[in-house]
Design an enzyme around this catalytic site. Sequence first.
Site, PDB file in Angstrom:
ATOM      1  N   ALA A   1      66.275  60.100  22.305  1.00 18.05           N
ATOM      2  CA  ALA A   1      66.377  58.776  22.938  1.00 18.05           C
ATOM      3  C   ALA A   1      67.764  58.589  23.542  1.00 18.05           C
ATOM      4  CB  ALA A   1      66.013  57.644  21.980  1.00 18.05           C
ATOM      5  N   HIS A   2      68.113  59.508  24.403  1.00 15.84           N
ATOM      6  CA  HIS A   2      69.363  59.405  25.142  1.00 15.84           C
ATOM      7  C   HIS A   2      69.327  60.376  26.329  1.00 15.84           C
ATOM      8  CE1 HIS A   2      70.335  62.567  22.024  1.00 15.84           C
ATOM      9  NE2 HIS A   2      70.600  63.200  23.140  1.00 15.84           N
ATOM     10  N   ALA A   3      70.304  60.188  27.217  1.00 13.10           N
ATOM     11  CA  ALA A   3      70.527  61.138  28.320  1.00 13.10           C
ATOM     12  C   ALA A   3      71.990  61.552  28.253  1.00 13.10           C
ATOM     13  CB  ALA A   3      70.205  60.479  29.656  1.00 13.10           C
TER      14      ALA A   3
ATOM     15  N   ARG B   1      65.659  61.966  27.146  1.00 11.03           N
ATOM     16  CA  ARG B   1      64.767  62.783  26.302  1.00 11.03           C
ATOM     17  C   ARG B   1      64.547  62.112  24.953  1.00 11.03           C
ATOM     18  NH1 ARG B   1      69.158  66.312  26.047  1.00 11.03           N
ATOM     19  NH2 ARG B   1      69.316  65.615  28.190  1.00 11.03           N
TER      20      ARG B   1
ATOM     21  N   ILE C   1      74.300  58.606  27.231  1.00 15.57           N
ATOM     22  CA  ILE C   1      73.751  57.293  27.594  1.00 15.57           C
ATOM     23  C   ILE C   1      72.662  57.016  26.568  1.00 15.57           C
ATOM     24  CG2 ILE C   1      72.669  55.886  29.374  1.00 15.57           C
ATOM     25  CD1 ILE C   1      73.554  57.962  31.425  1.00 15.57           C
TER      26      ILE C   1
END
Length: 133
Positions: free
Chosen positions: A50-52, A97, A122
């Site tokens: 749960a981030h980029a 992702r 992010i």
Amino acid sequence: MKEKYKILNFSAITDKRGSLIALENLKNIPFEIKRIYYIFDTKPEFPRGAHAHTNLEQVLIMIDGSCEIILNDGKISQNIILNRPDIGLYIGKNIWREMKNFSYGAKMLVLASDFYNEKEYIRNYDKFLKVAK
Ligand code: TYD
């Protein structure tokens, strides 16, 4: 331009003793590896990710077990099941992702193009959508 993400097929050297795969900078891994980490003791009820990353490329390999990866470039979302040690998932910059449905005790190896730097994460989806535009 590099792909946003892609499946990498690694050649295993297999004999009666088992199999071996070698991963090499700028050969079967499309960047110079600066960091390796691995995830283990996984449980299906606990998703990860749960981030980029604004400035990081990675290759994810399920050495043992399976999980589902959700990739999102800000426009299109795609789910990929990783369940083989001879498959890698390359993920480029600015791709959101999420990793879920881990099998119990799965082992994921991650190769990264740079050192750990929380500042280039992010972790807020709305902020990601603005950056991804
Ligand atoms: P986190 O980003 O939550 O992992 P995942 O991407 O699997 O969801 O990272 C978990 C913790 O580990 C968090 O405190 C950051 C830290 N961490 C490091 O110290 N170094 C690293 O190389 C990584 C990937 C994470």
